[in-house]
Design a protein around this motif. Structure first.
Motif, PDB file in Angstrom:
ATOM      1  N   GLY A 140     -33.555   8.282  -4.783  1.00 36.43           N
ATOM      2  CA  GLY A 140     -32.945   8.515  -6.137  1.00 36.43           C
ATOM      3  C   GLY A 140     -33.232   9.543  -6.763  1.00 36.43           C
ATOM      4  O   GLY A 140     -32.938   9.774  -7.837  1.00 36.43           O
ATOM      5  N   VAL A 141     -33.720  10.545  -6.049  1.00 36.05           N
ATOM      6  CA  VAL A 141     -34.125  12.031  -6.545  1.00 36.05           C
ATOM      7  C   VAL A 141     -33.048  13.029  -6.845  1.00 36.05           C
ATOM      8  O   VAL A 141     -33.008  13.740  -7.703  1.00 36.05           O
ATOM      9  CB  VAL A 141     -35.590  12.735  -6.043  1.00 36.05           C
ATOM     10  CG1 VAL A 141     -34.918  13.444  -4.788  1.00 36.05           C
ATOM     11  CG2 VAL A 141     -36.199  13.856  -6.846  1.00 36.05           C
ATOM     12  N   GLY A 142     -31.792  12.719  -5.961  1.00 36.88           N
ATOM     13  CA  GLY A 142     -30.674  13.637  -5.962  1.00 36.88           C
ATOM     14  C   GLY A 142     -30.156  14.491  -4.626  1.00 36.88           C
ATOM     15  O   GLY A 142     -29.530  15.288  -4.818  1.00 36.88           O
ATOM     16  N   LYS A 143     -30.874  13.876  -3.732  1.00 40.48           N
ATOM     17  CA  LYS A 143     -30.965  14.829  -2.556  1.00 40.48           C
ATOM     18  C   LYS A 143     -29.381  14.727  -1.961  1.00 40.48           C
ATOM     19  O   LYS A 143     -28.948  15.871  -1.646  1.00 40.48           O
ATOM     20  CB  LYS A 143     -31.635  14.183  -1.331  1.00 40.48           C
ATOM     21  CG  LYS A 143     -33.279  14.225  -1.448  1.00 40.48           C
ATOM     22  CD  LYS A 143     -34.144  13.522  -0.516  1.00 40.48           C
ATOM     23  CE  LYS A 143     -33.615  12.030  -0.167  1.00 40.48           C
ATOM     24  NZ  LYS A 143     -34.017  11.180  -1.444  1.00 40.48           N
ATOM     25  N   THR A 144     -28.740  13.641  -2.035  1.00 41.27           N
ATOM     26  CA  THR A 144     -27.333  13.926  -1.546  1.00 41.27           C
ATOM     27  C   THR A 144     -26.559  14.614  -2.627  1.00 41.27           C
ATOM     28  O   THR A 144     -25.596  15.382  -2.383  1.00 41.27           O
ATOM     29  CB  THR A 144     -26.761  12.425  -1.383  1.00 41.27           C
ATOM     30  OG1 THR A 144     -27.513  11.709  -0.705  1.00 41.27           O
ATOM     31  CG2 THR A 144     -25.283  12.452  -1.069  1.00 41.27           C
ATOM     32  N   THR A 145     -26.656  14.407  -3.902  1.00 45.31           N
ATOM     33  CA  THR A 145     -25.980  15.004  -4.971  1.00 45.31           C
ATOM     34  C   THR A 145     -26.203  16.528  -4.832  1.00 45.31           C
ATOM     35  O   THR A 145     -25.170  17.289  -4.811  1.00 45.31           O
ATOM     36  CB  THR A 145     -26.428  14.495  -6.100  1.00 45.31           C
ATOM     37  OG1 THR A 145     -26.119  13.098  -6.205  1.00 45.31           O
ATOM     38  CG2 THR A 145     -25.686  15.345  -7.409  1.00 45.31           C
TER      39      THR A 145
END
Length: 160
Positions: free
Chosen positions: A12-17
């Motif tokens: 949920g930290v934003g790796k994909t984004t």
């Protein structure tokens, strides 16, 4: 020079984004480990329910090792990809590893089996994993604004 940008960090930290933003801004292909798992094995929470964490990690390991052999890509790992030292070794061999950070209370837990218990579960996961992320990373990047984090990663990577 390393050939891949590898992004690690908590679920949920934003790796994909951030990986997608890098891909969009700089026209670099993106491999998202969780998406690769979903393509071939279906929904991640269902995999956890049917096969347990060990079954999921075996699938994840296969996808990590395939991605690590790519050239010139951004790899968004799963939050637990670095739990296996062989995964870390494969990712570091061909990539520069960026540990994406943000405050725990800002992490998304949607669709994440190991963070579904709220902030207390996320804090427990953090305590278990923070030393592994730290040992696996080359650089820490704080995810305050998506574009800023993406640009910081690429700027650092190109300086290598």
């Amino acid at each position: 020079m390393k050939q891949n940008i590898v992004i690690i960090g908590m679920p949920g930290v934003g790796k994909t984004t951030i990986a997608r933003e890098i891909g969009r801004l700089y026209h670099i292909p993106v491999i998202d480990i969780d998406e690769e798992i979903v393509k071939t094995h279906g929904d991640i929470p269902a995999i956890f329910a049917e096969r347990g964490e060990a079954g999921f990690r075996a699938i994840e390991k296969e996808k990590v090792h395939i991605a690590a052999k790519a050239w010139g890509v951004v790899i968004a790992t799963g939050g637990g990809s670095v739990l296996d030292p062989e995964n870390v070794e494969a990712l570091r061999e061909g990539g520069k590893v960026y540990w994406l950070r943000r405050p725990l209370e800002e992490l998304s837990s949607d669709g994440r089996p190991l963070s579904a218990g709220g902030l207390q579960a996320v804090e427990k996961l953090w305590q278990e994993r923070k030393h592994i992320y730290d040992a696996s990373k080359d650089v820490i990047v704080h995810n305050v604004r998506i574009r800023d984090a993406a640009e910081e990663i690429v700027r650092d990577f190109r300086e290598e």
